[in-house]
Design a protein around this motif. Structure first.
Motif, PDB file in Angstrom:
ATOM      1  N   TYR A  36      -7.946  -6.102  15.484  1.00 10.69           N
ATOM      2  CA  TYR A  36      -8.226  -5.760  14.100  1.00 10.69           C
ATOM      3  C   TYR A  36      -8.690  -7.001  13.350  1.00 10.69           C
ATOM      4  O   TYR A  36      -8.150  -8.081  13.519  1.00 10.69           O
ATOM      5  CB  TYR A  36      -6.986  -5.158  13.434  1.00 10.69           C
ATOM      6  CG  TYR A  36      -6.609  -3.827  14.040  1.00 10.69           C
ATOM      7  CD1 TYR A  36      -7.308  -2.680  13.720  1.00 10.69           C
ATOM      8  CD2 TYR A  36      -5.576  -3.730  14.960  1.00 10.69           C
ATOM      9  CE1 TYR A  36      -6.994  -1.469  14.276  1.00 10.69           C
ATOM     10  CE2 TYR A  36      -5.241  -2.524  15.528  1.00 10.69           C
ATOM     11  CZ  TYR A  36      -5.949  -1.385  15.185  1.00 10.69           C
ATOM     12  OH  TYR A  36      -5.625  -0.193  15.745  1.00 10.69           O
ATOM     13  N   TYR A  38      -9.208  -9.300  10.050  1.00 10.88           N
ATOM     14  CA  TYR A  38      -8.580  -9.592   8.763  1.00 10.88           C
ATOM     15  C   TYR A  38      -9.259 -10.802   8.135  1.00 10.88           C
ATOM     16  O   TYR A  38      -9.621 -11.749   8.825  1.00 10.88           O
ATOM     17  CB  TYR A  38      -7.091  -9.920   8.931  1.00 10.88           C
ATOM     18  CG  TYR A  38      -6.263  -8.766   9.448  1.00 10.88           C
ATOM     19  CD1 TYR A  38      -5.778  -7.793   8.591  1.00 10.88           C
ATOM     20  CD2 TYR A  38      -5.967  -8.658  10.797  1.00 10.88           C
ATOM     21  CE1 TYR A  38      -5.009  -6.738   9.059  1.00 10.88           C
ATOM     22  CE2 TYR A  38      -5.202  -7.606  11.281  1.00 10.88           C
ATOM     23  CZ  TYR A  38      -4.736  -6.656  10.407  1.00 10.88           C
ATOM     24  OH  TYR A  38      -3.980  -5.622  10.883  1.00 10.88           O
ATOM     25  N   SER A  41      -7.521 -13.944   3.099  1.00  6.23           N
ATOM     26  CA  SER A  41      -6.714 -13.491   1.963  1.00  6.23           C
ATOM     27  C   SER A  41      -5.711 -12.415   2.373  1.00  6.23           C
ATOM     28  O   SER A  41      -4.662 -12.278   1.746  1.00  6.23           O
ATOM     29  CB  SER A  41      -7.615 -12.990   0.833  1.00  6.23           C
ATOM     30  OG  SER A  41      -8.498 -11.999   1.300  1.00  6.23           O
ATOM     31  N   ALA A  42      -5.992 -11.651   3.442  1.00  2.60           N
ATOM     32  CA  ALA A  42      -5.040 -10.654   3.931  1.00  2.60           C
ATOM     33  C   ALA A  42      -3.819 -11.336   4.548  1.00  2.60           C
ATOM     34  O   ALA A  42      -2.715 -10.796   4.489  1.00  2.60           O
ATOM     35  CB  ALA A  42      -5.702  -9.743   4.955  1.00  2.60           C
ATOM     36  N   ARG A  44      -2.542 -14.193   3.447  1.00  2.00           N
ATOM     37  CA  ARG A  44      -1.746 -14.643   2.303  1.00  2.00           C
ATOM     38  C   ARG A  44      -0.980 -13.476   1.686  1.00  2.00           C
ATOM     39  O   ARG A  44       0.147 -13.628   1.232  1.00  2.00           O
ATOM     40  CB  ARG A  44      -2.644 -15.293   1.259  1.00  2.00           C
ATOM     41  CG  ARG A  44      -1.845 -15.849   0.084  1.00  2.00           C
ATOM     42  CD  ARG A  44      -2.706 -16.544  -0.924  1.00  2.00           C
ATOM     43  NE  ARG A  44      -3.650 -15.596  -1.501  1.00  2.00           N
ATOM     44  CZ  ARG A  44      -4.653 -15.933  -2.285  1.00  2.00           C
ATOM     45  NH1 ARG A  44      -4.855 -17.182  -2.571  1.00  2.00           N
ATOM     46  NH2 ARG A  44      -5.458 -15.025  -2.771  1.00  2.00           N
ATOM     47  N   ALA A  45      -1.597 -12.274   1.701  1.00  2.00           N
ATOM     48  CA  ALA A  45      -0.955 -11.103   1.114  1.00  2.00           C
ATOM     49  C   ALA A  45       0.119 -10.505   2.030  1.00  2.00           C
ATOM     50  O   ALA A  45       0.820  -9.583   1.635  1.00  2.00           O
ATOM     51  CB  ALA A  45      -2.014 -10.046   0.801  1.00  2.00           C
ATOM     52  N   GLY A  46       0.246 -11.005   3.264  1.00  2.00           N
ATOM     53  CA  GLY A  46       1.267 -10.518   4.181  1.00  2.00           C
ATOM     54  C   GLY A  46       0.914  -9.198   4.857  1.00  2.00           C
ATOM     55  O   GLY A  46       1.791  -8.482   5.299  1.00  2.00           O
ATOM     56  N   GLU A  47      -0.369  -8.874   4.945  1.00  2.00           N
ATOM     57  CA  GLU A  47      -0.810  -7.607   5.532  1.00  2.00           C
ATOM     58  C   GLU A  47      -1.015  -7.678   7.041  1.00  2.00           C
ATOM     59  O   GLU A  47      -1.313  -6.674   7.669  1.00  2.00           O
ATOM     60  CB  GLU A  47      -2.125  -7.170   4.885  1.00  2.00           C
ATOM     61  CG  GLU A  47      -2.047  -6.978   3.398  1.00  2.00           C
ATOM     62  CD  GLU A  47      -3.407  -6.788   2.756  1.00  2.00           C
ATOM     63  OE1 GLU A  47      -4.419  -6.739   3.484  1.00  2.00           O
ATOM     64  OE2 GLU A  47      -3.449  -6.674   1.529  1.00  2.00           O
ATOM     65  N   VAL A  48      -0.851  -8.861   7.630  1.00  2.00           N
ATOM     66  CA  VAL A  48      -1.180  -9.062   9.044  1.00  2.00           C
ATOM     67  C   VAL A  48       0.100  -9.095   9.872  1.00  2.00           C
ATOM     68  O   VAL A  48       1.044  -9.808   9.545  1.00  2.00           O
ATOM     69  CB  VAL A  48      -1.962 -10.380   9.219  1.00  2.00           C
ATOM     70  CG1 VAL A  48      -2.364 -10.579  10.662  1.00  2.00           C
ATOM     71  CG2 VAL A  48      -3.185 -10.385   8.325  1.00  2.00           C
ATOM     72  N   PRO A  49       0.149  -8.311  10.971  1.00  2.00           N
ATOM     73  CA  PRO A  49       1.352  -8.309  11.811  1.00  2.00           C
ATOM     74  C   PRO A  49       1.459  -9.587  12.648  1.00  2.00           C
ATOM     75  O   PRO A  49       0.456 -10.139  13.081  1.00  2.00           O
ATOM     76  CB  PRO A  49       1.143  -7.091  12.715  1.00  2.00           C
ATOM     77  CG  PRO A  49      -0.336  -6.922  12.782  1.00  2.00           C
ATOM     78  CD  PRO A  49      -0.866  -7.380  11.450  1.00  2.00           C
ATOM     79  N   SER A 136     -15.872  -9.406   3.847  1.00  2.00           N
ATOM     80  CA  SER A 136     -14.832 -10.352   3.465  1.00  2.00           C
ATOM     81  C   SER A 136     -15.409 -11.604   2.818  1.00  2.00           C
ATOM     82  O   SER A 136     -14.721 -12.302   2.090  1.00  2.00           O
ATOM     83  CB  SER A 136     -13.975 -10.736   4.669  1.00  2.00           C
ATOM     84  OG  SER A 136     -14.697 -11.574   5.529  1.00  2.00           O
TER      85      SER A 136
END
Length: 149
Positions: A36, A38, A41-42, A44-49, A136
């Protein structure tokens, strides 16, 4: 219902069920091979596993490349204009890899917030931009020649 029609209906239903099962098994088998994408900025936002194979892209931050003196280890940061992402790579970098140019890394997000990359792809043509990277990087003029990646 006529016996011939009933037999055809059963045959069609069995074929649909077997096809659905085959698609389900293929999708289940491929789930570990999906990468996937990313943007930094994703992260930093904590959206990445954590500890899953991912791809991240952006521009290499000028002045961020640090090479180890006794090994192939390289640390650098990539940015999408909103956030920076630290990357650690322990192989030979591509010839076109440079500060201020676009790069896409494939690897795993570690608990310390860095990406342990096992592949780095460098910008190879000014005219081609992968769609997910273009989205992005929209509006980031710090990457080489504007937002071209």
């Amino acid at each position: 219902m006529h016996p011939a029609r009933k037999q055809r209906l059963i045959l069609v239903l069995v074929l649909v069920a077997l096809s659905s099962a085959a698609v389900g098994f293929v999708t289940y088998a491929m789930r570990n091979n999906m990468d996937y994408f990313y943007a930094p900025s994703a992260f930093r936002a904590g959206e990445v596993p954590f500890e899953k194979r991912i791809r991240a892209g952006g521009c290499v931050v000028p002045g961020s490349v640090q090479r180890s003196g006794d090994s192939l280890d390289v640390r650098f940061a990539i940015t999408d204009g909103e956030a920076d992402l630290e990357v650690v790579f322990d192989k030979i970098l591509p010839d076109l890899f440079a500060e201020g140019e676009a790069a896409v890394v494939t690897g795993k997000l570690m608990r310390d917030g860095t990406v342990r990359a096992d592949q780095v792809l460098a910008k190879h043509d000014e005219n081609y931009t992968p769609p997910e990277v273009a989205e992005s990087m929209a509006g980031d003029a710090s990457c080489g020649h504007g937002a071209k990646i």
